[in-house]
Enzyme design. Structure first.
Site, short mmCIF file in Angstrom:
data_model
loop_
_atom_site.label_atom_id
_atom_site.label_comp_id
_atom_site.label_asym_id
_atom_site.label_seq_id
_atom_site.Cartn_x
_atom_site.Cartn_y
_atom_site.Cartn_z
N ASP A 158 6.98 41.68 -24.29
CA ASP A 158 7.11 40.52 -23.40
C ASP A 158 8.17 39.51 -23.82
O ASP A 158 8.59 38.68 -23.03
CB ASP A 158 5.76 39.80 -23.30
CG ASP A 158 5.46 39.02 -24.58
OD1 ASP A 158 5.58 39.61 -25.67
OD2 ASP A 158 5.11 37.83 -24.48
N ASP A 167 4.17 45.87 -28.84
CA ASP A 167 4.31 44.55 -29.44
C ASP A 167 2.92 43.91 -29.54
O ASP A 167 2.04 44.21 -28.75
CB ASP A 167 5.24 43.68 -28.57
CG ASP A 167 5.26 42.24 -29.02
OD1 ASP A 167 5.56 42.00 -30.20
OD2 ASP A 167 4.97 41.36 -28.19
N ASP A 174 11.72 41.42 -28.06
CA ASP A 174 11.37 42.78 -27.65
C ASP A 174 12.45 43.43 -26.79
O ASP A 174 12.42 44.65 -26.59
CB ASP A 174 10.05 42.78 -26.85
CG ASP A 174 8.89 42.26 -27.67
OD1 ASP A 174 8.84 42.55 -28.88
OD2 ASP A 174 8.04 41.56 -27.10
#
Length: 265
Positions: free
Chosen positions: A202, A1, A206
């Site tokens: 995080d 990410d 996600d």
């Protein structure tokens, strides 16, 4: 990410560009945008609210609020129809963004995230958010690559912004404009090729990808649901801990490696 993982997740608003035909001031447009975003948990929305606070602007009440994850938000502020979102989102809704498009593309090439502010059906401004890379992000990516691992960056950001960030980090493969559910799809594609995938993230968006990957690695600085979905939670913001986790795992499987002579530093 990318956002909040490779970057700090606390972007700022360095640029606000208003259409030359617009009669509203920069502060009045920022007030509309921040009023719309004041209840948002998204880092970009929070950046706009912080900028309004820095300018000591008084925010207004919002009604008929709607959020489209990965695209933008809309609602009514002081009787005006307000929307804020990606260029692509505005174009798909039939909004004429041509007066602002060149400036938005230029901001993207600088690694910033441009958002179009639409008021009563007309695109009036581009608000750019810029996030800073975490201090150890580039080093962590390089170390993962030296371990023989392929690093892929997934982001909902536009392609030009994603490319600028990827080039700065030395990441050769990335997927941009990925919707929240799309991260899971990208992981499933890799797994279907026989790849063993670790996902590092995080945020709330996600969590499905962290749960779907062979190994989900969550950051303790992120959301509770991300940590719940992951297999490993890193108790630090330093992404070098991802490398350490993999190196430790390899040593566990091979506890008696051939001794190596290290030159004193």
């Amino acid at each position: 990410d990318k956002t909040g993982t490779l970057t700090s997740g606390k972007p700022e608003v360095p640029d606000i560009f208003v259409d030359t035909e617009c009669r509203d001031s920069v502060d009045s447009l920022l007030t509309l945008a921040a009023s719309l975003e004041k209840g948002s948990e998204h880092p970009l929305g929070q950046a706009i609210v912080r900028e309004a606070g820095r300018r000591k602007l008084k925010l207004d009440a919002v009604s008929e609020f709607k959020a489209l994850p990965g695209f933008g938000v809309s609602g009514k502020v002081k009787g005006r129809d307000i929307a804020l979102g990606k260029v692509k989102f505005m174009q798909e809704e039939g909004t004429d963004v041509s007066p602002l498009l060149e400036r938005a593309e230029d901001l993207s090439r600088q690694g910033k995230t441009p958002m179009i502010l639409r008021v009563d059906g007309k695109a009036l401004a581009v608000i750019a958010a810029a996030d800073t890379l975490k201090p150890h992000a580039k080093e962590a990516v390089a170390r993962l690559q030296r371990l023989g691992l392929e690093v892929v960056m997934l982001t909902g950001d536009n392609a030009e912004t994603a490319q600028a960030v990827a080039e700065e980090l030395g990441i050769r493969k990335f997927q941009a404009e990925v919707l929240p559910g799309g991260k899971t799809e990208e992981i499933e594609k890799l797994m279907a090729q026989g790849r063993f995938v670790a996902m590092v993230g995080d945020g709330i968006n996600d969590a499905p990808a962290l749960a779907r990957a062979n190994i989900g690695i969550a950051l303790c600085t992120g959301s509770d649901i991300a940590m719940e979905a992951g297999d490993i939670t890193l108790m630090t913001r330093n992404l070098n801990a991802v490398v350490s986790a993999i190196e430790l795992s390899r040593m566990t499987l091979n506890p008696f490696p051939e001794p190596t002579l290290k030159t004193p530093q």
